[in-house]
Design a protein around this motif. Sequence first.
Motif, PDB file in Angstrom:
ATOM      1  N   ILE A   1      -8.759  -1.475   5.071  1.00  0.00           N
ATOM      2  CA  ILE A   1      -7.977  -2.075   3.980  1.00  0.00           C
ATOM      3  C   ILE A   1      -7.983  -3.601   4.102  1.00  0.00           C
ATOM      4  O   ILE A   1      -8.051  -4.316   3.110  1.00  0.00           O
ATOM      5  N   MET A   2      -7.947  -4.104   5.330  1.00  0.00           N
ATOM      6  CA  MET A   2      -7.846  -5.561   5.521  1.00  0.00           C
ATOM      7  C   MET A   2      -9.205  -6.246   5.669  1.00  0.00           C
ATOM      8  O   MET A   2      -9.277  -7.462   5.815  1.00  0.00           O
TER       9      MET A   2
ATOM     10  N   GLN B   1       0.943  -5.313  10.329  1.00  0.00           N
ATOM     11  CA  GLN B   1       0.137  -6.452   9.862  1.00  0.00           C
ATOM     12  C   GLN B   1       0.782  -7.140   8.661  1.00  0.00           C
ATOM     13  O   GLN B   1       0.122  -7.914   7.946  1.00  0.00           O
TER      14      GLN B   1
ATOM     15  N   ILE C   1       1.878  -5.796   5.835  1.00  0.00           N
ATOM     16  CA  ILE C   1       1.653  -5.184   4.515  1.00  0.00           C
ATOM     17  C   ILE C   1       2.821  -4.229   4.231  1.00  0.00           C
ATOM     18  O   ILE C   1       3.139  -3.369   5.063  1.00  0.00           O
TER      19      ILE C   1
ATOM     20  N   VAL D   1       0.866  -1.185   0.000  1.00  0.00           N
ATOM     21  CA  VAL D   1       0.000   0.000   0.000  1.00  0.00           C
ATOM     22  C   VAL D   1       0.898   1.230   0.000  1.00  0.00           C
ATOM     23  O   VAL D   1       1.979   1.229   0.597  1.00  0.00           O
TER      24      VAL D   1
ATOM     25  N   GLN E   1      -6.289   0.889   8.466  1.00  0.00           N
ATOM     26  CA  GLN E   1      -5.737  -0.473   8.333  1.00  0.00           C
ATOM     27  C   GLN E   1      -6.868  -1.508   8.362  1.00  0.00           C
ATOM     28  O   GLN E   1      -6.886  -2.463   7.580  1.00  0.00           O
TER      29      GLN E   1
ATOM     30  N   LEU F   1      -0.244  -0.588   9.109  1.00  0.00           N
ATOM     31  CA  LEU F   1      -0.242  -1.547   7.992  1.00  0.00           C
ATOM     32  C   LEU F   1       0.981  -2.457   8.074  1.00  0.00           C
ATOM     33  O   LEU F   1       0.878  -3.683   7.935  1.00  0.00           O
TER      34      LEU F   1
ATOM     35  N   VAL G   1       4.749  -1.085   2.888  1.00  0.00           N
ATOM     36  CA  VAL G   1       4.251   0.284   2.734  1.00  0.00           C
ATOM     37  C   VAL G   1       5.274   1.133   2.001  1.00  0.00           C
ATOM     38  O   VAL G   1       6.467   1.121   2.336  1.00  0.00           O
TER      39      VAL G   1
END
Length: 575
Positions: free
Chosen positions: A544-545, A264, A266, A245, A541, A261, A268
């Motif tokens: 997004i998830m 988790q 992801i 992201v 977040q 993020l 960035v």
Amino acid sequence: MTITPADLAWKDADTPFNTRFQDIYFSTDAQAEVHRVFLEPASLPTRVNREPRLTVAEFGFGSGLNFIVLATLARQAGCRLHFLSAELNPFRRTDLARTRGRYTDSAQRAMFDELVTNYPPLLPGWHRRSLGNGAITVSLFFGDVRDFVTELAARHAYGVDAWLLDGFAPDRNPRMWEDDLFPTMAATSRNAATVTTFTSAGRVRRGLEQAGFAMRRVDQRPIKRESLAGVCENQSPRPVPPSCVQVLGGGIAGCSVAAHLALQGIAVRLVEPMGQLATHASSMRAAQHARLLADGSVQAGWRAASHLYSLAFTRGRQGLRSGGAVQLPGPNATVDKLERIARTYADSGDWLAWADARTIGGLTGWPTRHSQPGLYFPDAPAVDLKLLSCDLASTPGITIEYGAGADPALPTVYAFAHGAIRHPQFGHYRLHALWGQLETVTMSTPPALPVLGDGYLLPWDDCVMVGSTYEYTPWRPEAATTHNLAKLAGLDFTWRGRQRAARLTTPDRMPLVGSLGEQWVSLAHGSMGATSAHLAGALVQSSIMGWIAPVSVDVAGSVDPARFGRRQQHRQHSR
Ligand SMILES: Cc1cc2nc3c(=O)[nH]c(=O)nc-3n(C[C@H](O)[C@H](O)[C@H](O)COP(=O)(O)OP(=O)(O)OC[C@H]3O[C@@H](n4cnc5c(N)ncnc54)[C@H](O)[C@@H]3O)c2cc1C
Ligand SMILES: C[S@@+](CC[C@H](N)C(=O)[O-])C[C@H]1O[C@@H](n2cnc3c(N)ncnc32)[C@H](O)[C@@H]1O
């Protein structure tokens, strides 16, 4: 406003007994029981080693024993765990702390201590906490299990991998086991989601079977006869979170979203046009304190949730000075209003207290200056937003790109504050840059802790920050200095300098946080970004998830960028 805590008797120093339900929380071989009944039959010790991420939902958080045992296993295995749990009568923090003797393993003790430190106050609804360096997320729902399951079905698209049903025995607590809960559980399950429960009641087994769980009996002899375990196959696939992201804006809002993020897993891409992070409003030293309201509004809900979430999320990070703060009556809060706030939240825990003028004098170290009572926030820190932004942006998985352009191929979070004013996509929000100024002074006798009320005084090292102005059109800096320094009338000080920046605001003064379809925003934090940026990070977040937001639907709606459109439609319809 507060929720009723657990009514406990203690069988011995650390074994609680619930006097309302006349039942125990765990048996004498508590840890072995957790493994035997809840974890092993669901293969959770194996799954934490196999899966990068697991979502577990529990009925009945109680003393948090199931959570601590599982979270410690997940942490050791490198599995990111999201543990959601409903609790109607939560333990008070002091009661929870009493169960520490249950944990002899040092890793479990560390997890338990973190839980106790970050344990939420007794306020109804969602409370999210991030433990174990962000690897463990716990979302506690203080309320009835029925609302918990309904909310998960409606708002947690990500789904659940394992259910732990740990209500008291069905004959003592039938509400926890009503048949219609089971189909909602099945509807929220990811493929091959498991269910485990200590009960062997035929009614529960049949209910789960009818809902779609293939159930089996688990031999528990010689402790008891049997318990139940099951699995829910053939569920439709759930949305998969993006692997990368892009976040535009390297102030506190962008850095907090990026950290949420990255924690988790992801990746960035954090884009900042200046050569460093936090050069604008987030270059300030600020009070991490949301000015609470006690009018029962969604704004009040947002402020309290932001305050409490930010305390926990930023605890122990760079840039924090945790010495408490006092809030005195000022232009926006009379004594009555502050007293109402104290009454609203007082029974929920020890995070705020009503203090008479003498106590305030003792806290600030200015015994003769205060003539009115106020609020005392023992945990509220002062924060250097720049240091904190840099700390958050150093979370592994974040790549910072200075001066780079946006990549149109990546899912994007806009967190670029005043950058939005000129951006065509945000023209219709009527965003406004509200300028403000802070002075730096030295004082012969500085206050011992931040003093809020008519603006604020914030001691930091040898200096005190004094602010701040609210300039609808920018003032001359000298005029702003005169305005700010008037707060120091009668005190001995030397002026050392000033800092100016614009705060981005919306017409309703609430931030813009959430989804715009395939893009997201964390914007317009106004004069409260030090608290609201972190809850906003968690909301973005979550969105997004596909996770449930850590606040109620109404509170999430109060910051949702779509609210202005909704209000306009409502006005048109009601004409
Ligand atoms: C004088 C003053 C005192 C304050 N005191 C407090 C306080 O005590 N407590 C409190 O909670 N809050 C306080 N605030 C408010 C707080 O500072 C802000 O709410 C917060 O810093 C906003 O953070 P942000 O990341 O949204 O914005 P900013 O810090 O403004 O960050 C936005 C970033 O986006 C970048 N950017 C711009 N355009 C683009 C683009 N096109 N692409 C990518 N990036 C871009 C900018 O360079 C900047 O780094 C105060 C503010 C001021 C001005
Ligand atoms: C056996 S205890 C749970 C033990 C817990 N899992 C632990 O690890 O300590 C059952 C819990 O269910 C809670 N409970 C009872 N009825 C409830 C309801 N309707 N909604 C939510 N929680 C409820 C009780 O307050 C109690 O904490």
